[in-house]
Design an enzyme around this catalytic site. Structure first.
Site, PDB file in Angstrom:
ATOM      1  N   TYR A 119      -3.736   0.822   3.822  1.00  0.00           N
ATOM      2  CA  TYR A 119      -2.608   0.584   3.035  1.00  0.00           C
ATOM      3  C   TYR A 119      -2.154   1.808   2.381  1.00  0.00           C
ATOM      4  O   TYR A 119      -2.753   1.964   1.159  1.00  0.00           O
ATOM      5  CB  TYR A 119      -2.199  -0.346   2.278  1.00  0.00           C
ATOM      6  CG  TYR A 119      -1.004  -0.741   1.185  1.00  0.00           C
ATOM      7  CD1 TYR A 119      -0.257  -1.518   2.310  1.00  0.00           C
ATOM      8  CD2 TYR A 119      -0.342  -0.091   0.002  1.00  0.00           C
ATOM      9  CE1 TYR A 119       1.438  -1.294   1.606  1.00  0.00           C
ATOM     10  CE2 TYR A 119       0.540   0.461  -0.548  1.00  0.00           C
ATOM     11  CZ  TYR A 119       1.755  -0.358  -0.064  1.00  0.00           C
ATOM     12  OH  TYR A 119       2.768  -0.369  -0.528  1.00  0.00           O
ATOM     13  N   GLU A 207       5.976   3.831   2.684  1.00  0.00           N
ATOM     14  CA  GLU A 207       5.041   2.543   2.912  1.00  0.00           C
ATOM     15  C   GLU A 207       4.885   2.695   3.976  1.00  0.00           C
ATOM     16  O   GLU A 207       5.483   3.230   4.785  1.00  0.00           O
ATOM     17  CB  GLU A 207       5.618   1.493   2.542  1.00  0.00           C
ATOM     18  CG  GLU A 207       4.573   0.479   2.031  1.00  0.00           C
ATOM     19  CD  GLU A 207       4.837  -0.853   1.453  1.00  0.00           C
ATOM     20  OE1 GLU A 207       5.245  -1.200   1.207  1.00  0.00           O
ATOM     21  OE2 GLU A 207       5.953  -1.805   2.520  1.00  0.00           O
TER      22      GLU A 207
END
Ligand code: ADP
Ligand code: MG
Length: 402
Positions: A119, A207
């Site tokens: 991530y 993101e």
């Protein structure tokens, strides 16, 4: 403002961030053509991805064809099948809610051999007034879940605004992901480029979930979500053009066209307030008195007849609204003018019909508040006046209980 994955990846590519090749398509033929071209360039594995402004597509399902929102395809025929099942269907994911989101575009992209998923996110940490870059080895899952269950697995670097992202910070982040050698160098380059992109485009969120490592030591953004600061859009005409209004809540969109800041919520007390801070305080007091706000609505500093009318129209779009609380502070505007504006708006035939069974509680404070209360009290409309915010909230619970 949000954009689609394929749009975000186009922007990232321009900033030197590594993304797999891909082509967006509006229909099956376009998708098949794109796949054929990709095959000529050596692609043997394709991934067809629904383009909607919501995540969780991989685990989502379409309503009619029960297809996943991210489909792995080994041949052109499979790309055709995937495109047919996704386009025009409605995809339901954990983020869309039950009603789902219609798929009008798909993205045909290179299938990547995944060694590991990470991530990577960049956003503004408002408490620290600094941008923060976060990474985690827990890629592919919702970061909110990681933050709750294993917060120690999220590594953060805060960026000094005057200095920008330092090389050693990017190295620290890549190191935290356990990368070595070539992959480490590529990840550092990736993070530097991504941060530059975030700053240059006035993004408020980038993101990459997942960021992946391939067995060959390459690093790619497999997914990309970008949100931009609306207040900076005026200096990014090219980004403004990427707006997909069909993905936005229609009432919120309508409100923004009138310069009103509206966010729909689940309660039954509609609120119309001038100023975002006062609007939040109003929502709190509604909750404290046992009600639930139906919306957030900031009509801005100058609450005139036009804004009040538009405010009513927007609040009343919501069938759940059982009462409306108007809370205006007359600093720039005089309260008596606002009171007259409210009365004029309520008399408007279109609004009058809708508010027949919806009591309106008005609290006006500030310049000429006394005169304003008289104007409201002397009108023969279904409008109740209050002086204190507490009284206003009590009136709301009273009319809801009635
Ligand atoms: P979402 O977050 O909406 O579910 P993603 O783009 O993150 O969509 O895709 C979900 C999962 O599908 C990823 O975690 C990854 O495992 C897989 N995936 C997505 N794109 C590719 C790709 N190009 N090649 C291989 N796998 C992919
Ligand atoms: Mg994702």
């Amino acid at each position: 403002m949000k954009i689609h994955e394929y749009q975000a990846k186009d922007i990232l590519k321009d900033y030197g961030v590594a993304v797999p090749a891909g082509v967006a398509a509006d229909n099956v033929e376009q998708a098949v053509e794109a796949a054929k071209k990709m095959k000529e360039n050596g692609t043997s594995l394709f991934v067809v991805k629904a383009q909607i402004h919501a995540g969780g597509r991989g685990k989502g399902r379409t309503k009619n064809s029960d297809a996943k929102g991210v489909i792995l395809c080994k041949s052109i025929d499979e790309v055709r099948d995937a495109a047919e099942s996704l386009l025009g269907d409605t995809l339901v994911t954990i983020q869309t809610g039950e009603e789902g989101q219609k798929v009008k575009k798909i993205y045909v992209t290179d299938g990547v051999d995944i060694e590991q998923e990470f991530y990577l996110g960049i956003l503004l940490d408002r408490a620290k007034s600094k941008n923060v870059i976060m990474v985690s080895t827990e890629g592919g899952v919702e970061i909110e879940k990681v933050a709750e269950e294993t917060p120690e697995k999220i590594i953060k670097e805060w960026i000094e605004p005057g200095m920008g992202l330092q090389h050693n910070q990017a190295r620290h982040l890549a190191f935290a992901l356990g990368l070595e050698g070539d992959a480490f160098k590529k990840a550092v380059k990736f993070i530097m480029a991504l941060y530059n992109c975030y700053v240059e485009t006035d993004a408020s969120l980038v993101e990459i979930n997942p960021l992946v490592l391939t067995p060959g030591g390459d690093v790619y953004a497999l997914d990309a979500k970008m949100t931009f600061d609306d207040n900076a859009l005026f200096r990014h005409k090219d980004i403004q053009e990427l707006r997909d209004e069909s993905e936005e809540n229609p009432v919120e969109l309508e409100a923004s066209k009138h310069g009103l800041n509206y966010i729909k919520l689940d309660g039954n007390v509609g609120c119309m307030v001038n100023g975002a801070g006062l609007a939040m305080a109003t929502m709190d007091i509604i909750k404290l008195s046992g009600g639930e706000p139906a919306n957030f609505l900031d009509v801005g500093g100058s609450a005139n007849v036009e804004t009040v009318k538009n405010g009513f129209q927007i609040i009343l779009e919501d069938q759940n609204v059982k009462a409306i609380l108007i809370n205006i502070f007359g600093g720039i505007v005089r309260c008596d003018r606002v009171a007259n504006g409210i009365i004029e708006a309520v008399k408007d035939p279109e609004i009058a019909e809708k508010v027949e069974n919806v009591p309106i509680i008005v609290r006006l404070q500030g310049t000429n508040a006394k005169e304003a209360k008289e104007i409201i009290d002397n009108s023969d409309l279904n409008v109740i006046s209050a002086v204190l915010l507490k009284e206003a909230a009590e009136q709301v619970s009273k009319v809801l209980a009635a």
